[in-house]
Design a protein around this motif. Structure first.
Motif, PDB file in Angstrom:
ATOM      1  N   THR A  55       0.857  -1.187   0.000  1.00 56.69           N
ATOM      2  CA  THR A  55       0.000   0.000   0.000  1.00 56.69           C
ATOM      3  C   THR A  55       0.893   1.237   0.000  1.00 56.69           C
ATOM      4  N   PRO A  56       0.337   2.424  -0.309  1.00 55.78           N
ATOM      5  CA  PRO A  56       1.168   3.629  -0.350  1.00 55.78           C
ATOM      6  C   PRO A  56       1.947   3.888   0.940  1.00 55.78           C
ATOM      7  N   MET A  57       1.322   3.675   2.097  1.00 58.75           N
ATOM      8  CA  MET A  57       2.001   3.950   3.360  1.00 58.75           C
ATOM      9  C   MET A  57       3.282   3.130   3.485  1.00 58.75           C
ATOM     10  N   PHE A  60       6.122   4.131   0.918  1.00 60.81           N
ATOM     11  CA  PHE A  60       6.966   5.234   1.383  1.00 60.81           C
ATOM     12  C   PHE A  60       7.857   4.790   2.546  1.00 60.81           C
ATOM     13  N   LEU A  61       7.365   3.866   3.368  1.00 62.20           N
ATOM     14  CA  LEU A  61       8.188   3.329   4.451  1.00 62.20           C
ATOM     15  C   LEU A  61       9.385   2.562   3.879  1.00 62.20           C
ATOM     16  N   CYS A  62       9.179   1.877   2.760  1.00 65.62           N
ATOM     17  CA  CYS A  62      10.290   1.203   2.063  1.00 65.62           C
ATOM     18  C   CYS A  62      11.335   2.217   1.620  1.00 65.62           C
ATOM     19  N   LEU A 105      20.617  12.762   0.902  1.00 65.62           N
ATOM     20  CA  LEU A 105      19.784  11.795   1.623  1.00 65.62           C
ATOM     21  C   LEU A 105      19.002  12.468   2.744  1.00 65.62           C
ATOM     22  N   GLY A 106      19.629  13.442   3.420  1.00 65.00           N
ATOM     23  CA  GLY A 106      18.925  14.164   4.486  1.00 65.00           C
ATOM     24  C   GLY A 106      17.740  14.951   3.954  1.00 65.00           C
ATOM     25  N   CYS A 107      17.945  15.663   2.834  1.00 63.63           N
ATOM     26  CA  CYS A 107      16.850  16.428   2.217  1.00 63.63           C
ATOM     27  C   CYS A 107      15.766  15.501   1.680  1.00 63.63           C
ATOM     28  N   THR A 108      16.181  14.383   1.095  1.00 69.75           N
ATOM     29  CA  THR A 108      15.209  13.413   0.590  1.00 69.75           C
ATOM     30  C   THR A 108      14.328  12.898   1.720  1.00 69.75           C
ATOM     31  N   GLU A 109      14.937  12.587   2.870  1.00 70.77           N
ATOM     32  CA  GLU A 109      14.149  12.138   4.033  1.00 70.77           C
ATOM     33  C   GLU A 109      13.194  13.225   4.501  1.00 70.77           C
ATOM     34  N   CYS A 110      13.667  14.464   4.486  1.00 70.26           N
ATOM     35  CA  CYS A 110      12.823  15.578   4.917  1.00 70.26           C
ATOM     36  C   CYS A 110      11.584  15.692   4.031  1.00 70.26           C
ATOM     37  N   PHE A 111      11.771  15.626   2.716  1.00 69.08           N
ATOM     38  CA  PHE A 111      10.644  15.662   1.788  1.00 69.08           C
ATOM     39  C   PHE A 111       9.768  14.416   1.948  1.00 69.08           C
ATOM     40  N   LEU A 112      10.411  13.292   2.224  1.00 69.06           N
ATOM     41  CA  LEU A 112       9.676  12.033   2.362  1.00 69.06           C
ATOM     42  C   LEU A 112       8.754  12.062   3.572  1.00 69.06           C
ATOM     43  N   ASP A 119       0.121  11.491   2.967  1.00 71.33           N
ATOM     44  CA  ASP A 119      -0.513  10.181   2.799  1.00 71.33           C
ATOM     45  C   ASP A 119      -1.447   9.878   3.964  1.00 71.33           C
ATOM     46  N   ARG A 120      -1.011  10.147   5.188  1.00 67.02           N
ATOM     47  CA  ARG A 120      -1.865   9.923   6.370  1.00 67.02           C
ATOM     48  C   ARG A 120      -3.064  10.877   6.364  1.00 67.02           C
ATOM     49  N   PHE A 121      -2.839  12.101   5.886  1.00 70.33           N
ATOM     50  CA  PHE A 121      -3.923  13.084   5.790  1.00 70.33           C
ATOM     51  C   PHE A 121      -5.026  12.590   4.845  1.00 70.33           C
ATOM     52  N   VAL A 122      -4.627  12.086   3.681  1.00 73.36           N
ATOM     53  CA  VAL A 122      -5.608  11.578   2.712  1.00 73.36           C
ATOM     54  C   VAL A 122      -6.308  10.345   3.272  1.00 73.36           C
TER      55      VAL A 122
END
Length: 317
Positions: A55-57, A60-62, A105-112, A119-122
Motif C-alpha cells: 500500500t502507499p504507506m 513510502f516506508l520502504c 539523503l537528508g533532504c530526501t528524508e525531509c521531503f519524504l 498520505d496519512r492526511f488523505v
C-alpha cells in the motif's frame, strides 16, 4: 564545478574530546551501524514479501528504509576505518562526495516525511477516495520528486561550499565533511555564503515542517470528529509512529544548523544521534506498534532461521 583549491586531501580529526576512546567508540558505532543495516533490511524484506503491505504507506516506508540504509553509510564506514587505527585522510573528491550525499539523503528524508504526512492526511480525512488520490502513478511521482528535489538542494549546497578556495589548513575538526566545518577552512570571506547556506538549510526543513503541521492539524480535527473511541485510538495509532520519527529527525537539524553559536562537541554528539541512532530506531518505531509489520517480520525471521539451519546442516553433513 571548478576546483580552485591547492588542497588535495583533508584530515578528519574525529569527534572532539574523545581522545583515547577510539576502541570503545569503534565497538559502539559498529554495533549501531550493523543494527541499523539489519533492521532496515528486515523492514524492506517484510514489506516486499507481504502482499498485504503493498500500500502507499508501506511503499513510502520502504523508501525511508532505503534512505536509512544509505544515510549512515555516508560517514560511518570512514569513521570506523580511522577509529580502528587507519588513516584519517580523505581526498578532496571524497570530502565533496560526503557532503553531497549527506545532504542529498537528508533532504530526501525531509521531503519524504512530508509526503508520508500527506498520505496519512488523505487516508484519514478522505478514506473513500484514498485509493483514487494515492494511485500507483501518484505514489511514484511523489517518491521520485523527493529524490529529485533532494538532489537539487544537495547540489546547490555542495556547489556553494566547494566553489570556495581551500589553500591552507586541511584539518577538519569533525568526523565527516559538513558545511559549517568546511567553511572554516576556506581561504576567503565566507560571511555571505554562511548566511545564504543558513537560509537555504533552514528554509527547506521549515517549509516541510509547516506542511507536515498543516496535514496533522487537519488529521487531528478529523479524528476528533470520530464518535467511536476505538476508531479514534486506531486513527491516532497509525500516526504516532510517524510523529515520533519526525521529532527524532527535526530536533538534530534545529540543534546543528539553526543555533546561532555552534559548539563542536555538542554538534558532533547530536550528529551521531542523527546519523546512527535515528536510522537505527526507525525500524523499531514503525514495527513495534504495527501488527501487520510485526506479523510479516515474524514470517521473514522464521524463513531466515529455516534457511540458516538448512545451510548449517548441509555444511556439517
Amino acid at each position: 564545478m571548478k576546483n580552485l583549491s591547492a588542497v588535495t586531501e583533508f584530515i578528519l580529526l574525529g569527534i572532539p574530546h574523545t581522545e583515547d576512546l577510539e576502541t570503545m567508540l569503534f565497538v559502539l558505532f559498529l554495533g549501531c551501524y550493523v543494527f541499523t543495516l539489519m533492521g532496515n533490511l528486515l523492514i524492506l524484506l517484510a514489506i516486499v514479501s507481504s502482499t498485504r503491505l503493498h500500500t502507499p504507506m508501506y511503499f513510502f516506508l520502504c523508501q525511508l528504509s532505503v534512505c536509512d540504509i544509505f544515510f549512515p553509510s555516508v560517514s560511518s564506514p570512514k569513521m570506523l576505518f580511522y577509529l580502528s587505527g587507519n588513516s584519517r585522510a580523505i581526498s578532496y573528491a571524497g570530502c565533496m562526495s560526503q557532503l553531497f550525499f549527506y545532504h542529498f539523503l537528508g533532504c530526501t528524508e525531509c521531503f519524504l516525511y512530508t509526503v508520508m504526512a500527506y498520505d496519512r492526511f488523505v487516508a484519514i480525512c478522505y478514506p473513500l477516495r484514498y485509493t483514487v488520490i494515492m494511485s500507483h502513478r501518484v505514489c511514484a511521482i511523489l517518491a521520485m520528486g523527493t529524490s529529485f528535489f533532494g538532489c537539487i538542494q544537495a547540489t546547490f549546497l555542495t556547489t556553494l561550499t566547494f566553489q570556495l578556495p581551500y589553500c591552507g589548513p586541511n584539518e577538519v575538526d569533525y568526523f565527516f565533511c559538513d558545511i559549517p566545518v568546511m567553511l572554516k577552512l576556506a581561504c576567503a570571506d565566507t560571511s555571505a555564503l554562511e548566511m545564504v547556506g543558513f537560509v537555504s538549510v533552514g528554509l527547506m526543513p521549515l517549509s516541510c515542517f509547516l506542511l507536515i503541521l498543516t496535514s496533522y492539524s487537519r488529521i487531528v480535527c478529523s479524528i476528533l470528529q470520530i464518535r467511536s473511541t476505538e476508531g479514534r485510538r486506531r486513527a491516532f495509532s497509525t500516526c504516532s509512529a510517524h510523529l515520533t520519527a519526525i521529532l527524532l529527525f527535526y530536533m538534530p537539524v534545529v540543534l546543528i544548523y539553526l543555533r546561532p553559536t555552534p559548539s563542536p562537541w555538542l554538534d558532533a554528539t547530536v550528529q551521531i544521534l542523527n546519523n546512527l541512532v535515528t536510522p537505527m530506531l526507525n525500524p523499531l518505531i514503525y514495527s513495534l506498534r504495527n501488527k501487520e509489520v510485526k506479523s510479516s517480520l515474524g514470517k521473514v525471521l522464521h524463513h531466515l532461521g529455516f534457511l540458516a539451519d538448512r545451510l548449517y546442516r548441509e555444511n556439517t553433513s
